[in-house]
Design an enzyme around this catalytic site. Structure first.
Site, PDB file in Angstrom:
ATOM      1  N   PRO A   1       0.832  -1.226   0.168  1.00 30.54           N
ATOM      2  CA  PRO A   1      -0.016  -0.073   0.147  1.00 30.54           C
ATOM      3  C   PRO A   1       0.887   1.195  -0.067  1.00 30.54           C
ATOM      4  CG  PRO A   1       0.035  -0.938   2.223  1.00 30.54           C
ATOM      5  CD  PRO A   1       0.675  -1.953   1.245  1.00 30.54           C
TER       6      PRO A   1
ATOM      7  N   ASP B   1     -11.948   1.289 -23.615  1.00 24.59           N
ATOM      8  CA  ASP B   1     -12.119   1.104 -21.965  1.00 24.59           C
ATOM      9  C   ASP B   1     -11.960   2.479 -21.206  1.00 24.59           C
ATOM     10  OD1 ASP B   1     -12.913  -1.536 -22.018  1.00 24.59           O
ATOM     11  OD2 ASP B   1     -10.795  -2.181 -21.541  1.00 24.59           O
TER      12      ASP B   1
ATOM     13  N   ARG C   1      -4.737  -8.398 -19.850  1.00 22.32           N
ATOM     14  CA  ARG C   1      -5.542  -7.954 -20.939  1.00 22.32           C
ATOM     15  C   ARG C   1      -5.257  -6.999 -22.135  1.00 22.32           C
ATOM     16  NH1 ARG C   1      -9.400  -4.407 -20.348  1.00 22.32           N
ATOM     17  NH2 ARG C   1     -10.825  -5.748 -20.670  1.00 22.32           N
TER      18      ARG C   1
ATOM     19  N   GLU D   1       2.614  -7.972   8.617  1.00 26.97           N
ATOM     20  CA  GLU D   1       2.783  -6.418   8.526  1.00 26.97           C
ATOM     21  C   GLU D   1       3.646  -6.269   7.290  1.00 26.97           C
ATOM     22  OE1 GLU D   1       1.477  -3.772  10.592  1.00 26.97           O
ATOM     23  OE2 GLU D   1       0.319  -5.586  11.257  1.00 26.97           O
TER      24      GLU D   1
HETATM   25  N1  SAM Z   1       1.874  -2.887   7.568  1.00 25.06           N
HETATM   26  C1  SAM Z   1       1.519  -2.569   6.075  1.00 25.06           C
HETATM   27  C2  SAM Z   1       1.554  -1.112   6.034  1.00 25.06           C
HETATM   28  O1  SAM Z   1       0.918  -0.330   6.609  1.00 25.06           O
HETATM   29  O2  SAM Z   1       1.971  -0.415   4.644  1.00 25.06           O
HETATM   30  C3  SAM Z   1       0.669  -3.291   5.512  1.00 25.06           C
HETATM   31  C4  SAM Z   1       0.799  -4.923   5.341  1.00 25.06           C
HETATM   32  S1  SAM Z   1      -0.678  -5.470   4.747  1.00 25.06           S
HETATM   33  C5  SAM Z   1      -1.735  -5.979   6.099  1.00 25.06           C
HETATM   34  C6  SAM Z   1       0.092  -7.251   4.229  1.00 25.06           C
HETATM   35  C7  SAM Z   1       0.359  -7.193   2.687  1.00 25.06           C
HETATM   36  O3  SAM Z   1      -0.877  -6.913   1.785  1.00 25.06           O
HETATM   37  C8  SAM Z   1       1.473  -6.160   2.200  1.00 25.06           C
HETATM   38  O4  SAM Z   1       2.725  -6.423   2.629  1.00 25.06           O
HETATM   39  C9  SAM Z   1       1.190  -6.014   0.793  1.00 25.06           C
HETATM   40  O5  SAM Z   1       1.754  -7.104   0.172  1.00 25.06           O
HETATM   41  C10 SAM Z   1      -0.488  -6.344   0.725  1.00 25.06           C
HETATM   42  N2  SAM Z   1      -1.156  -5.294   0.570  1.00 25.06           N
HETATM   43  C11 SAM Z   1      -2.261  -4.643   1.217  1.00 25.06           C
HETATM   44  N3  SAM Z   1      -2.722  -3.598   0.869  1.00 25.06           N
HETATM   45  C12 SAM Z   1      -2.187  -3.386  -0.645  1.00 25.06           C
HETATM   46  C13 SAM Z   1      -2.371  -2.448  -1.547  1.00 25.06           C
HETATM   47  N4  SAM Z   1      -3.188  -1.363  -1.186  1.00 25.06           N
HETATM   48  N5  SAM Z   1      -1.794  -2.491  -2.448  1.00 25.06           N
HETATM   49  C14 SAM Z   1      -0.714  -3.729  -2.858  1.00 25.06           C
HETATM   50  N6  SAM Z   1      -0.465  -4.301  -1.773  1.00 25.06           N
HETATM   51  C15 SAM Z   1      -1.370  -4.377  -0.781  1.00 25.06           C
END
Ligand code: SAM
Length: 254
Positions: free
Chosen positions: A88, A168, A153, A115
């Site tokens: 994220p 699209d 795609r 995490e």
């Molecule tokens: N503690 C992290 C932070 O606050 O940035 C978030 C960890 S999340 C619970 C676990 C995993 O989900 C991340 O390491 C990532 O690979 C994935 N993930 C969660 N949300 C995401 C998003 N919006 N985009 C891409 N990957 C995401």
């Protein structure tokens, strides 16, 4: 194109990859997708892939050793393709990012869990970081699948209709025009007459204007970057002048 996915949950991917457009693209050998279970690259008896965070606090962190071992074991010590961490905290995925990545012959995707991954993975192994939106999911499997779908795609031959992706939403910076199919009348709601007129030029112009209207009212921010013709601009000027009459949320100031 080849995509190597590194994850603790490869089983999440299989059903989606065996469905519809992705399935067809794999069968036609437009893309090869290899799933790698990071746990297979652990060396301890219990196949541990996570540990507690230094400094305390809740949650677990994905250990660096199995991730380095997996990615370097599959791609070599210096991967010569982008190694993308789904996080994220990455740059936001949009259609132009999907086009950019679809031009790569090879990609590696790393799905986090818990995490997230030990920071040294991000610093010394990963070359790109992608977020699928400003919200947090439990793992990187769905984000990886979202990215794979958005990319595949766009590969030539992936869609039944090769022009399908051109109209699209977001392809040219606008939202797409509305679609209708049979029946011509449903519960008294009729399909716009112009769509069955057989006049291709009028249909094309109507669709373009609908796309401009949709974008103007729903996502006006997109118009700054959209490719617009002189005719489009004139149409938008007309809407702008009529705005108070057409947009129920407009503030007339009276
Ligand atoms: N503690 C992290 C932070 O606050 O940035 C978030 C960890 S999340 C619970 C676990 C995993 O989900 C991340 O390491 C990532 O690979 C994935 N993930 C969660 N949300 C995401 C998003 N919006 N985009 C891409 N990957 C995401």
């Amino acid at each position: 194109m080849r995509i190597d996915v590194f994850t603790l949950f490869p089983q999440v991917f299989q059903p989606y990859l065996e469905t519809s457009i992705l399935h067809r693209a794999i069968k036609r050998q437009l893309v090869e997708i290899n799933l790698h279970n990071i746990r297979d690259w652990t060396t301890d008896r219990h196949h541990v892939t996570d540990d507690v965070p230094y400094g305390g606090g809740g949650g677990m962190i994905m250990k660096p050793e199995p991730i380095f071992a997996a990615i370097e074991g599959v791609l070599g010590p210096k991967p010569n393709c982008p190694v993308v961490l789904l996080t994220p905290q990455g740059r936001l995925l949009d259609q132009s990012t999907a086009y950019e990545l679809s031009a790569q012959p090879q990609l590696a995707l790393l799905s986090g869990r818990y995490e997230g991954v030990d920071e040294r993975v991000r610093q010394h192994l990963v070359s790109d970081e992608i977020s699928i939106g400003d919200y947090v999911l439990s793992g990187g499997e769905l984000p990886s699948l979202v990215l794979i779908d958005a990319i595949v795609r766009l590969l030539p031959g992936a869609l039944g209709d090769p022009k399908g992706a051109l109209d699209d939403s977001h392809a040219s910076g606008l939202l797409e025009y509305p679609h209708y199919t049979r029946p011509a009348e449903f519960r008294g709601w009729e399909v716009p007459e112009i769509l069955s007129s057989g006049d291709h030029a009028r249909v094309a112009r109507w669709r373009r204007e609908q796309a401009l209207l949709r974008t103007y009212f729903r996502r006006p921010d997109l118009l700054d970057m959209a490719e617009l013709s002189e005719e489009d601009r004139k149409f938008l000027e007309k809407i702008t002048q009529d705005e108070a009459a057409q947009d129920p949320t407009a503030d007339r100031g009276d």
